[in-house]
Design a protein around this motif. Structure first.
Motif, PDB file in Angstrom:
ATOM      1  N   ARG A   1       0.856  -1.199   0.000  1.00 25.93           N
ATOM      2  CA  ARG A   1       0.000   0.000   0.000  1.00 25.93           C
ATOM      3  C   ARG A   1       0.891   1.249   0.000  1.00 25.93           C
ATOM      4  O   ARG A   1       0.674   2.176  -0.780  1.00 25.93           O
ATOM      5  CB  ARG A   1      -0.867  -0.020   1.258  1.00 25.93           C
TER       6      ARG A   1
ATOM      7  N   TYR B   1       5.686  -6.970  -4.878  1.00 26.16           N
ATOM      8  CA  TYR B   1       5.277  -5.707  -5.510  1.00 26.16           C
ATOM      9  C   TYR B   1       5.005  -5.902  -7.000  1.00 26.16           C
ATOM     10  O   TYR B   1       4.042  -5.359  -7.539  1.00 26.16           O
ATOM     11  CB  TYR B   1       6.322  -4.599  -5.298  1.00 26.16           C
TER      12      TYR B   1
ATOM     13  N   ARG C   1       1.547  -5.152  -8.768  1.00 29.68           N
ATOM     14  CA  ARG C   1       1.526  -4.126  -9.814  1.00 29.68           C
ATOM     15  C   ARG C   1       0.906  -4.674 -11.113  1.00 29.68           C
ATOM     16  O   ARG C   1       0.046  -4.043 -11.721  1.00 29.68           O
ATOM     17  CB  ARG C   1       2.965  -3.643 -10.057  1.00 29.68           C
TER      18      ARG C   1
ATOM     19  N   GLN D   1       3.808   1.442  -1.122  1.00 25.85           N
ATOM     20  CA  GLN D   1       4.510   1.515  -2.412  1.00 25.85           C
ATOM     21  C   GLN D   1       3.587   1.960  -3.541  1.00 25.85           C
ATOM     22  O   GLN D   1       4.015   2.041  -4.688  1.00 25.85           O
ATOM     23  CB  GLN D   1       5.129   0.155  -2.760  1.00 25.85           C
ATOM     24  N   GLY D   2       2.303   2.147  -3.229  1.00 23.34           N
ATOM     25  CA  GLY D   2       1.396   2.719  -4.228  1.00 23.34           C
ATOM     26  C   GLY D   2       0.344   1.778  -4.788  1.00 23.34           C
ATOM     27  O   GLY D   2      -0.401   2.163  -5.683  1.00 23.34           O
ATOM     28  N   VAL D   3       0.271   0.554  -4.287  1.00 24.35           N
ATOM     29  CA  VAL D   3      -0.782  -0.355  -4.761  1.00 24.35           C
ATOM     30  C   VAL D   3      -2.098   0.079  -4.105  1.00 24.35           C
ATOM     31  O   VAL D   3      -2.173   0.207  -2.885  1.00 24.35           O
ATOM     32  CB  VAL D   3      -0.455  -1.828  -4.422  1.00 24.35           C
ATOM     33  N   ARG D   4      -3.129   0.333  -4.922  1.00 18.95           N
ATOM     34  CA  ARG D   4      -4.366   0.931  -4.412  1.00 18.95           C
ATOM     35  C   ARG D   4      -5.557  -0.020  -4.440  1.00 18.95           C
ATOM     36  O   ARG D   4      -6.511   0.160  -3.691  1.00 18.95           O
ATOM     37  CB  ARG D   4      -4.745   2.166  -5.261  1.00 18.95           C
TER      38      ARG D   4
ATOM     39  N   GLU E   1      -2.775  -5.550 -10.658  1.00 18.53           N
ATOM     40  CA  GLU E   1      -3.550  -4.307 -10.586  1.00 18.53           C
ATOM     41  C   GLU E   1      -3.753  -3.718 -11.985  1.00 18.53           C
ATOM     42  O   GLU E   1      -4.842  -3.234 -12.320  1.00 18.53           O
ATOM     43  CB  GLU E   1      -2.830  -3.302  -9.681  1.00 18.53           C
TER      44      GLU E   1
ATOM     45  N   ASP F   1       6.882   0.861 -16.271  1.00 14.93           N
ATOM     46  CA  ASP F   1       8.048   0.781 -15.389  1.00 14.93           C
ATOM     47  C   ASP F   1       9.224  -0.025 -15.948  1.00 14.93           C
ATOM     48  O   ASP F   1       9.012  -1.056 -16.569  1.00 14.93           O
ATOM     49  CB  ASP F   1       7.675   0.093 -14.059  1.00 14.93           C
TER      50      ASP F   1
END
Ligand code: SAH
Length: 225
Positions: free
Chosen positions: A31, A79, A83, A33-36, A86, A213
């Protein structure tokens, strides 16, 4: 939906490092690290990642790193799994998904928690058999595995709402784009030395590619073994 039975080895092998609390901490890190996507985070919270690596490595299973799984292959870092899953779940949740590169089956198990129909293909027969036994013991029912070359996709089950590739290709394989349903999304690491995640979307008969990325994956290879 796949149903997980409580696996007793969690308790047998369960130092604090493999407990549910460790998984909750992993999810908190993802979360941060930006996972929503809450569905994706819940799926990662529910899959016992330590059961997908050798027992000697199970205390490191929840670290944010790739780990060896034998046969010169690796389990992707949490991650990376979060990623990519997601990215294919953005917008409408796909109903039917193909994964290329089953490996130890971790990402396939995460996908099976979220998506009704999951197919996964692997080129190394012996690795796939080991994984098949593991996934069987976890009682995942909505996942089909096949020993085949993922460059060709899986024509007999196509089209797919999403395709997720767990190894890097020199270019986007045309068969995978062909097997995407209209509105479908393909996420794949592309490149040899420098690799990037590429999102391929099929929109209104057109194919759009977006470079995302920088990443580092094992290569997608053609010959079966
Ligand atoms: N999905 C795994 C990651 C596996 S690593 C996880 O959850 O951690 C990538 C896998 O892709 C390896 O097992 C490798 O053998 C497999 N692979 C490489 N080339 C392939 C191909 N052409 N078709 C199918 N699988 C392939």
């Amino acid at each position: 939906m796949g149903v997980f039975v409580k696996n007793t080895s969690t308790t047998v092998r369960g130092s604090g490092m493999t407990s549910e609390r460790t998984r909750v901490r992993m999810v908190e890190r993802l979360r941060a690290q930006g996972v929503r996507d809450e569905g994706v985070l819940a799926a990662l919270a529910s899959v016992p990642r330590h059961l997908f690596v050798d027992e000697a490595l199970s205390s490191r299973a929840y670290e944010d790193s790739a780990l060896p799984i034998g046969f010169g292959q690796t389990i992707s870092a949490p991650y990376m799994v979060a990623r990519m899953v997601e990215l294919i779940c953005a917008g409408t949740l796909p109903k039917k998904v193909l994964e290329v590169g089953t490996g130890c089956g971790y990402q396939a198990a995460v996908l099976a928690r979220l998506i009704p129909e999951v197919y996964s293909v692997e080129r190394i027969g012996a690795l796939l058999e080991k994984t098949r036994a593991r996934l069987w013991s976890l009682r995942i029912q909505n996942l089909r595995l096949k020993h085949t070359d993922g460059f060709q996709g899986l024509p007999e089950a196509a089209p797919f709402d999403a395709i997720i590739v767990a190894a890097a290709a020199p270019q986007v394989p045309p068969a995978l784009v062909e097997q995407l349903a209209p509105g479908g999304r393909l996420i794949i690491p592309v490149g040899t030395h420098a690799q990037h995640l590429v999102l391929v979307e099929k929109l209104g008969g057109e194919v759009h590619e977006t470079l995302l990325d920088p990443v580092r994956f094992v290569p997608l290879l053609t010959n079966l073994s």
